[in-house]
Motif scaffolding. Structure first.
Motif, PDB file in Angstrom:
ATOM      1  N   ALA A  55      38.945  44.077  33.168  1.00 40.66           N
ATOM      2  CA  ALA A  55      40.342  43.644  33.238  1.00 40.66           C
ATOM      3  C   ALA A  55      41.127  43.909  31.960  1.00 40.66           C
ATOM      4  N   ALA A  78      37.645  49.585  33.513  1.00 39.82           N
ATOM      5  CA  ALA A  78      39.026  49.811  33.950  1.00 39.82           C
ATOM      6  C   ALA A  78      39.479  51.207  33.530  1.00 39.82           C
ATOM      7  N   MET A 129      47.714  42.602  32.970  1.00 44.59           N
ATOM      8  CA  MET A 129      46.400  41.960  32.956  1.00 44.59           C
ATOM      9  C   MET A 129      45.723  42.136  31.609  1.00 44.59           C
ATOM     10  N   THR A 180      44.194  39.090  29.385  1.00 44.89           N
ATOM     11  CA  THR A 180      42.815  39.090  28.888  1.00 44.89           C
ATOM     12  C   THR A 180      42.783  38.902  27.379  1.00 44.89           C
ATOM     13  N   GLN A 240      40.587  36.498  37.290  1.00 39.33           N
ATOM     14  CA  GLN A 240      39.655  36.977  38.312  1.00 39.33           C
ATOM     15  C   GLN A 240      40.255  36.915  39.712  1.00 39.33           C
ATOM     16  N   HIS A 294      42.439  39.793  39.988  1.00 41.02           N
ATOM     17  CA  HIS A 294      41.586  40.978  39.989  1.00 41.02           C
ATOM     18  C   HIS A 294      41.002  41.213  41.384  1.00 41.02           C
ATOM     19  N   SER A 341      42.580  44.852  42.228  1.00 40.16           N
ATOM     20  CA  SER A 341      41.825  45.859  41.478  1.00 40.16           C
ATOM     21  C   SER A 341      41.175  46.895  42.393  1.00 40.16           C
TER      22      SER A 341
END
Length: 535
Positions: free
Chosen positions: A441, A457, A467, A471, A491, A494, A498
């Motif tokens: 992330a 990523a 994001m 993070t 999360q 995500h 994602s």
């Protein structure tokens, strides 16, 4: 000395030059002071701890090298403890760490372990800039400043200055990672070539102070470790470790039941069931931090469509896999932080739903499906997962072909963004939530030229500025409860947006001879330990 023990002793001596010819033979039982393990080790790319970033390499390093901070293998839930640093202090502003080195510790060469070695090791990891270097560079260290920011003020004192205040536990946990291994500076520099700080030599040799030294290695075949009788945490009971690359579960089982090996690391659920009740054999379980997932390269236009990404999340038989060919070895898990970590997310919003996936593909303009390649390592459970996905994908018109290779080959393609769909596993590098948040992330520079190969990523060309900022904020939060909630929020987002389809978390089942004790596989925070093993 009986003939069997003598053959192993001769083999160990020969290993100082080359791996023993007797190593490939089959024996009726292993010697009382020798540990023989069957495992998949074809993912090893290098033996230099500044470059090691694979499961099998991490296992080796955990037994050959020491770090400033480490863990009690018998109680991994107790958190980090002093390693080569016997104590440390943190400045009032939270940025300067002062470590006092443990006195009397020596490398395998006989050279003393000093703060100069520690400074050299951390500096070279940053300067070499290999895949795992981000674990250290995230603290503001660069090739240009690291010698000023990490330095020995005397033989027993190491000072490290980070760019800003971080949670102390986060910094110390990072130093427990493989890249934090302390290398024998004098020995490494004796083998320096063209200013490489011993890199080419350390790719195939060792220069540590750990419980074992490397005596020989044949890539994709085997390696031999020899005990360090002067190890500061106590001389290992196992005088040598023989690691054999045996990828087939059935072969591992046969060797274990015959007594030719002491530990089998990759037994399938069928073979685990098959050895139940066998004389002289037992099975031990350990919830690991390893996550099984597949990811979609965002440089592939069809895989970059949000509705296509969502469709893939409904094209996985999560429960079916966990309850059949993976039974007992994986539990369904759909978030990037492993269970047991601060900020764990137990929500499982996805299940197999072919009709829903069809509708999503139609919304994406892909009702007729498309062709795609799944890059997967030649390992039994991964191939079985890939085949399950392949069959389900076909139900919605997605024709998937499997690109199968060794661990090194598939990882090479993945790190170069040459994959389409990658199927594989990811394990934490240190026991802090940032270890996985930072890779799943966090992507501050998505340019191909950035070569942020340690970040998943980046490998999948997923550009996430918002994001990434979330993070970065989470890793600086000092309140434990607030920090945990920040990771749960990241999360949840995500999961929805994602290009990662996180499916399962590993439960490691290890087949052992019944006389083997103290074989700790590292749970969710570390790697395997050999020096604790007894028979």
């Amino acid at each position: 000395m009986n003939a069997l023990a003598k053959s192993f002793a001769v083999a160990a001596l020969a290993a100082s030059v080359a791996l023993p010819a007797t190593f490939e033979q089959s024996f009726a039982a292993t010697p009382a002071d020798t540990l023989v393990v069957a495992n998949r080790i074809d993912d090893i790319v290098s033996l230099d701890p500044a470059e090691i970033f694979e499961f099998a390499g991490g296992d080796l390093a955990n037994n050959v090298y020491d770090t400033l901070v480490n863990f009690n293998p018998a109680d991994l839930t107790s958190g980090y403890k002093p390693g080569l640093a016997e104590s440390w202090t943190v400045s009032a502003d939270g940025k300067t760490y002062t470590f006092k080195m443990r006195a009397g510790v020596k490398f395998h060469s006989g050279n003393p372990v000093t703060a100069n070695d520690a400074a050299f090791s951390l500096q070279r990891a940053v300067i070499l800039n290999k895949t795992p270097s981000f674990i250290l560079t995230q603290f503001g260290f660069t090739a240009d400043n690291v010698k000023d920011k990490i330095k020995a003020t005397d033989d027993m004192t190491l000072v490290m200055e980070t760019d800003k205040k971080y949670a102390t536990s986060f910094v110390l946990n990072c130093l427990s990672a493989t890249i934090g291994s302390i290398v024998d500076m004098k020995l490494a520099m004796e083998h320096e070539t063209d200013g490489d700080m011993g890199y080419e030599w350390l790719k195939t040799h060792s220069a540590g102070s750990g419980a074992y030294s490397l005596r020989g290695w044949k890539p994709n075949e085997n390696y031999v470790l020899e005990a360090n009788g002067d190890y500061w945490q106590g001389a290992p009971a196992m005088k040598r470790v023989f690691m054999r690359h045996i990828p087939e579960s059935a072969t591992q089982r046969l060797l274990l039941e015959k007594g030719d090996i002491d530990a089998a690391r990759n037994l399938s659920p069928d073979d685990i069931a098959g050895i139940a009740g066998s004389d002289g054999v037992k099975v031990e379980e350990d919830l690991r931090g390893r996550i099984m997932y597949f990811s979609l390269n965002q440089d592939v236009p069809v895989l970059a469509k949000p509705k296509v990404q969502e469709a893939f999340k409904y094209l996985v038989d999560y429960e079916g896999m966990a309850n059949t060919f993976l039974r007992g070895q994986y539990t369904v898990h759909q978030a990037f932080l492993p269970l047991t970590y601060l900020g764990e997310l137990k929500d499982k919003p996805y299940k197999l739903d072919v009709e829903k996936a069809k509708a999503l593909l139609a919304e994406a303009g892909e009702a007729d499906g498309f062709e795609v390649k799944i890059f997967v390592r030649n390992a039994q459970e991964r191939l079985e997962i890939a085949q399950s996905l392949q069959n389900i994908f076909a139900k919605v018109g997605i024709k998937a072909t499997l690109e199968v290779g060794t661990g090194k080959q598939i990882l090479g393609a993945y790190r170069a963004r040459k994959h389409e769909i990658y199927l594989g596993a990811w394990g934490p590098d240190y026991p802090d939530p940032h270890t996985n948040a930072d890779t799943f992330a966090h992507n501050p520079d998505n340019a191909f030229e950035a070569k942020n190969t340690g970040k998943l990523a980046w490998r999948n060309a997923w550009d996430i500025p918002a994001m990434t900022k979330e993070t970065e904020a989470a890793v600086q939060e000092s309140d434990r409860g607030t920090r945990a909630e920040m990771y749960r929020k990241i999360q949840a987002e995500h999961q929805k947006t994602s290009p990662f389809v996180i499916m399962l978390q590993k439960i490691e089942q290890t087949g052992l001879r019944k006389n083997v004790t103290g074989f700790y596989t590292g749970s969710a925070v570390s790697n395997v330990y050999y020096w604790t093993v007894k028979k």
